[in-house]
Design a protein around this motif. Structure first.
Motif, mmCIF file in Angstrom:
data_model
loop_
_atom_site.group_PDB
_atom_site.id
_atom_site.type_symbol
_atom_site.label_atom_id
_atom_site.label_comp_id
_atom_site.label_asym_id
_atom_site.label_seq_id
_atom_site.Cartn_x
_atom_site.Cartn_y
_atom_site.Cartn_z
ATOM 1 N N ASP A 242 -39.554 10.067 -15.491
ATOM 2 C CA ASP A 242 -38.967 8.964 -16.256
ATOM 3 C C ASP A 242 -38.950 9.287 -17.742
ATOM 4 O OD1 ASP A 242 -38.488 7.387 -14.041
ATOM 5 O OD2 ASP A 242 -40.415 6.356 -14.167
ATOM 6 N N GLU A 243 -40.050 9.854 -18.214
ATOM 7 C CA GLU A 243 -40.142 10.189 -19.633
ATOM 8 C C GLU A 243 -39.141 11.281 -20.000
ATOM 9 O OE1 GLU A 243 -41.722 10.063 -23.592
ATOM 10 O OE2 GLU A 243 -41.579 8.671 -21.898
ATOM 11 N N LEU A 244 -39.011 12.280 -19.132
ATOM 12 C CA LEU A 244 -38.064 13.358 -19.389
ATOM 13 C C LEU A 244 -36.643 12.828 -19.422
ATOM 14 C CD1 LEU A 244 -37.564 16.407 -19.767
ATOM 15 C CD2 LEU A 244 -37.437 16.601 -17.276
ATOM 16 N N SER A 245 -36.288 11.994 -18.463
ATOM 17 C CA SER A 245 -34.952 11.407 -18.425
ATOM 18 C C SER A 245 -34.671 10.622 -19.702
ATOM 19 C CB SER A 245 -34.825 10.495 -17.200
ATOM 20 O OG SER A 245 -33.543 9.928 -17.129
ATOM 21 N N ARG A 246 -35.650 9.884 -20.167
ATOM 22 C CA ARG A 246 -35.484 9.101 -21.391
ATOM 23 C C ARG A 246 -35.292 10.014 -22.602
ATOM 24 N NH1 ARG A 246 -38.053 7.755 -25.677
ATOM 25 N NH2 ARG A 246 -39.927 8.919 -25.102
ATOM 26 N N MET A 247 -36.046 11.105 -22.656
ATOM 27 C CA MET A 247 -36.016 11.983 -23.819
ATOM 28 C C MET A 247 -34.730 12.794 -23.911
ATOM 29 S SD MET A 247 -39.953 13.373 -24.082
ATOM 30 C CE MET A 247 -39.666 14.159 -25.675
ATOM 31 N N ILE A 248 -34.187 13.227 -22.758
ATOM 32 C CA ILE A 248 -33.000 14.096 -22.816
ATOM 33 C C ILE A 248 -31.712 13.287 -22.859
ATOM 34 C CG2 ILE A 248 -34.160 16.027 -21.716
ATOM 35 C CD1 ILE A 248 -32.905 15.323 -19.104
ATOM 36 N N GLY A 249 -31.744 12.032 -22.434
ATOM 37 C CA GLY A 249 -30.549 11.197 -22.515
ATOM 38 C C GLY A 249 -29.402 11.757 -21.703
ATOM 39 N N THR A 250 -28.209 11.716 -22.282
ATOM 40 C CA THR A 250 -27.007 12.199 -21.605
ATOM 41 C C THR A 250 -26.777 13.668 -21.936
ATOM 42 O OG1 THR A 250 -26.002 10.009 -21.739
ATOM 43 C CG2 THR A 250 -24.529 11.860 -21.295
ATOM 44 N N THR A 251 -26.564 14.483 -20.939
ATOM 45 C CA THR A 251 -26.306 15.901 -21.146
ATOM 46 C C THR A 251 -25.460 16.437 -20.005
ATOM 47 O OG1 THR A 251 -27.326 18.111 -21.353
ATOM 48 C CG2 THR A 251 -28.492 16.488 -20.014
ATOM 49 N N ALA A 252 -24.681 17.448 -20.304
ATOM 50 C CA ALA A 252 -23.865 18.091 -19.276
ATOM 51 C C ALA A 252 -24.665 19.147 -18.520
ATOM 52 C CB ALA A 252 -22.634 18.736 -19.915
ATOM 53 N N LEU A 253 -25.877 19.420 -18.966
ATOM 54 C CA LEU A 253 -26.710 20.411 -18.299
ATOM 55 C C LEU A 253 -27.155 19.909 -16.930
ATOM 56 C CD1 LEU A 253 -29.194 21.402 -21.157
ATOM 57 C CD2 LEU A 253 -27.047 22.511 -20.568
ATOM 58 N N GLN A 254 -27.492 20.862 -16.057
ATOM 59 C CA GLN A 254 -28.187 20.514 -14.823
ATOM 60 C C GLN A 254 -29.674 20.699 -15.080
ATOM 61 O OE1 GLN A 254 -27.162 19.522 -11.271
ATOM 62 N NE2 GLN A 254 -29.179 18.848 -11.945
#
Length: 249
Positions: A23-35
Motif C-alpha cells: 500500500d505504501e509503495l503504491s501511494r509513493m509511486i503514484g501513476t507510472t507507465a512502468l511495470q
C-alpha cells in the motif's frame, strides 16, 4: 519501445505485516507507465495479490516446480502460483542454482512450466566472482542462455535478469561500462537466436546491490530496461526512489 520493469525479490523475508509495504509503495509511486512487480515468499502470494488488486503492482513467485502436479513435498507448481492471481515467477536465481544445485536443464523445464501456466518468467543469469575474475563472464552468460531459455520466447512471456553473483547483497556493483557490455551481449545473443523483432523486445534487467543512490547511473546503460532488486525492495521508502529513477531514464 520495450517495457520498463522494476521487480522486487523479497526472498525469504516478510510475514503478513510486510504486506503493508505494498500500500505504501503504491501511494509513493503514484501513476507510472512502468511495470512494478513484487515477488514475496510463497505463503504470502494470495494475500499479496489481494492487497495489490487495485494498484499498479503485479505479484510474482520466487520459483516453481517443472511438473504440473505430483509427489513433490514442499514444492509449488506454476499453476498454483497463477491460481493466487500472480503473473510472474523468478526462475534460475543464483541462490537457487547454488543452494539447490539447479542446472540449466532444470531451469529450462521450469520456464516451460511457467509459460504453460501463462506466467511471465523472470529468468536470472550471472557469473560468480571466480568466473568474473577469470574473464569468462560472457561465455558463462551464453551457456546459461542457451541451456536455460526454451525456443518459444516472446516479449510478453520472458524477462531476462542479469545478476552478477558477486554483486548480490555485497554492495559491490560493476562499472557502467561492465553493465553495458554484458547487457549489450545478452541483447545481441537474443537477436542472433530469435531474430530482430523478438530479440529487441525482451526486457533486460540488472540485479545486484541496486540501491536508490546508484540506480540512476545503472539505468543509463542502453540495454538496461529495469532492475531486479533484493533487499532494497523490502521497504517502500527504499524501492520507490529506484522506481522513480527508472521512470526518469
Amino acid at each position: 519501445m520495450r517495457r520498463k520493469l522494476a521487480a522486487g525479490n523479497w526472498k525469504m523475508n516478510g510475514t503478513g505485516a510486510a504486506l503493508e509495504e505494498l500500500d505504501e509503495l503504491s501511494r509513493m509511486i503514484g501513476t507510472t507507465a512502468l511495470q512494478v512487480v513484487i515477488c514475496p515468499p510463497a505463503p504470502l502470494l494470495y494475500r499479496a495479490c489481494e492487497a495489490a488488486q487495485d494498484s499498479i503492482i503485479a505479484i510474482g513467485g520466487q520459483d516453481c516446480h517443472s511438473a504440473a502436479a505430483g509427489a513433490h513435498t514442499g514444492d509449488i507448481s506454476a499453476a498454483m502460483i497463477a491460481d493466487t492471481g500472480a503473473q510472474y515467477v523468478i526462475l534460475g536465481h543464483s541462490e537457487r542454482r547454488a543452494d539447490h544445485h539447479e542446472s540449466d536443464a532444470d531451469i529450462h523445464a521450469k520456464v516451460k512450466a511457467a509459460w504453460a501456466a501463462e506466467l511471465t518468467a523472470i529468468l536470472c543469469i550471472g557469473e560468480t566472482a571466480e568466473q568474473q575474475q577469470s574473464g569468462t563472464t560472457l561465455e558463462i552468460l551464453a551457456t546459461q542462455l542457451a541451456g536455460s531459455l526454451p525456443d518459444a520466447v516472446s516479449a510478453t512471456n520472458t524477462v531476462i535478469a542479469y545478476e552478477p553473483v558477486w554483486a548480490i547483497g555485497t554492495g559491490k556493483v560493476p562499472s557502467l561500462e561492465q553493465i553495458a557490455e554484458t547487457h549489450d551481449f545478452i541483447r545481441d545473443t537474443l537477436i542472433t537466436r530469435f531474430g530482430e523483432t523478438t530479440g529487441n523486445a525482451v526486457p533486460l534487467l540488472y540485479g545486484g546491490s541496486v540501491k536508490p543512490d546508484n540506480a540512476e547511473t545503472i539505468f543509463r546503460a542502453e540495454n538496461v530496461d529495469g532492475a531486479l532488486v533484493g533487499g532494497a525492495s523490502l521497504k517502500a521508502s527504499d524501492f520507490a526512489p529506484i522506481i522513480a529513477a527508472l521512470d526518469r531514464a
